[in-house]
Design a protein around this motif. Sequence first.
Motif, short mmCIF file in Angstrom:
data_model
loop_
_atom_site.label_atom_id
_atom_site.label_comp_id
_atom_site.label_asym_id
_atom_site.label_seq_id
_atom_site.Cartn_x
_atom_site.Cartn_y
_atom_site.Cartn_z
N VAL A 185 62.69 35.92 -30.55
CA VAL A 185 62.19 36.10 -31.92
C VAL A 185 63.37 36.16 -32.90
N TYR A 198 64.73 26.10 -29.76
CA TYR A 198 64.35 25.84 -28.38
C TYR A 198 62.89 26.25 -28.14
N GLU A 238 61.05 29.97 -28.09
CA GLU A 238 61.14 30.87 -29.26
C GLU A 238 59.75 31.33 -29.68
N ARG A 239 59.70 32.52 -30.28
CA ARG A 239 58.42 33.05 -30.76
C ARG A 239 58.53 33.40 -32.24
N ARG A 292 59.07 25.48 -38.80
CA ARG A 292 59.88 26.42 -39.60
C ARG A 292 61.36 26.00 -39.66
N TYR A 293 61.81 25.27 -38.62
CA TYR A 293 63.19 24.78 -38.67
C TYR A 293 63.30 23.59 -39.62
N HIS A 312 66.38 34.89 -32.68
CA HIS A 312 67.24 33.70 -32.76
C HIS A 312 67.11 32.96 -34.09
N PHE A 313 65.88 32.70 -34.51
CA PHE A 313 65.65 31.94 -35.74
C PHE A 313 66.25 32.68 -36.95
N PHE A 314 65.99 33.98 -37.02
CA PHE A 314 66.47 34.76 -38.17
C PHE A 314 67.99 34.85 -38.17
N MET A 315 68.56 34.90 -36.96
CA MET A 315 70.01 34.96 -36.85
C MET A 315 70.61 33.63 -37.32
N GLU A 352 65.68 38.16 -28.13
CA GLU A 352 66.34 36.89 -28.40
C GLU A 352 65.38 35.80 -28.89
#
Lengths: 243, 245
Positions: B144, A73, A76-77, A133-134, B146-149, B142
């Motif tokens: 930051v 989404y 995101e950072r 990155r996704y 989220h991606f790692f999770m 959340e």
Amino acid sequence: MELSVRNISFGYKEAEYLLFHRLNFHITSPGFYSLFGFSGCGKSTLARIIAGLLSPQEGIVQKDHIHTILLCYNTERLPGWLSIGRHLESVKAKRVSMQDLEFIVDQLGLHPLLGKKFFRLSMGQKNRANLARYLVQDFDMLICDEVLANVDEPSRNHILAIVKEKFCKDKIVFYISHNVDEVCFFSKKVFVISGGTSETKRLVEIPGIDGIKRQRDPGMDELVQNTIFKVLMAASSSQGRER
Amino acid sequence: MRLFQFSIIFLFFLSMIEGVKYATGLSDYLIPPLSEITAMILGRWRDFLVPSLNTLGVAIGGHCLAIILAVVVAFWARGGSILSNMIKTAAYNLQAYPVVAIAPLVFIFLGDGLVSRLLIATLICYFPLLLNFLGIFSSSVEEVEHFFMQTGRLDSMMEITIRVFENLDKMITVIAGSATLAMVGTIVAEFLAATMGIGYVIRKALYQNNLAAILACLLYIGFCSSLYLMAVEGMGRFIKRQLLT
């Protein structure tokens, strides 16, 4: 590869009413699909349910040959202690080659940003770095929730074309956007959440253009306009009745 | 800057005392003249500087121990398990108790040496550190994480790294703030029962009713505390600069 959302009902604990009541939709093949609806209709919630981050009160999400669903989404950072380049290298999935990473970096215009930290980027650059990155992960379905919201239109069109060409042959990309034009043009199907209460809210399926490159073709323009009209009518149908 | 600020405050305090003395006609025995205080500060500097540095050394030791302890406990207590909740409850309840009150017990059991001073300094700055670290380690970032999770990369170390980085300013402020507490703890311990450090010098001066010596002690304590705070803040700024550039 199949995704079936069957009779999904969901409401947040703090809310008095359900957000959806028995929503259904099916995706039966890889490709680029979109979810459209006006603000607050529950697009992001539905995306989180599909990704398994929220559990519906009722109904199921059935997956066939879909093992990994990723949801990205726009707010995101990336971690601030690494440069964009080092972060992308460190999170690249093993099955993704360095050439693929290079390709994504190149196509998303990230080359000049590789040495920079995330917080130094503009909003549009942040969106592109996040999506990149996704795209270098190993996934079967990627849900993009307003992921290019801050990117300029020509770049967005280019990125969506690349995503379609590179990933949509064997993967599902589920795109959530407020931009009705791009949703209609790029998608195989547009799923539209109509307005209204949870009881009257429906999920309408409208065939999209499934295009890749935007061209100045009057015939195509008319086709897109027709689809846009259908999508907007579907999105506002119950809302209109209520008002 | 801190040294300058402290010097201004100390001079202001000194002039207020002298002002009250001359305004109310108090004797030199009660409030010594400025010349005597200056002679005490400059003439016997070794008698105050060495104990102050001794106190500072113990305070730094206690502070470091408290930071390590708080990080370890907060790391284990950050989750939602029964053990984590037990640690959290114990930490919240224990911090409500004034640690200084148990200082006499520490001296009875451990004597009046270095260990007692170190322990009291550690305990006094440990709880504020623990509560802050618990808050930082337990609250997810959340956007930051989220991606790692999602990609299965969010292990404990990554989680803590993200949360510490995102709360770096808060952590530096808390650590700098607790440095003063460590100094306070050490002085209180020395004041109570130890036989070394600036707190012990203050106690002796108090028994002799020697206000000039007490004021000299306050000046040296202020200098040492300011130097330590400057060092901690400087270190924080350095770390932040290294991470952000």
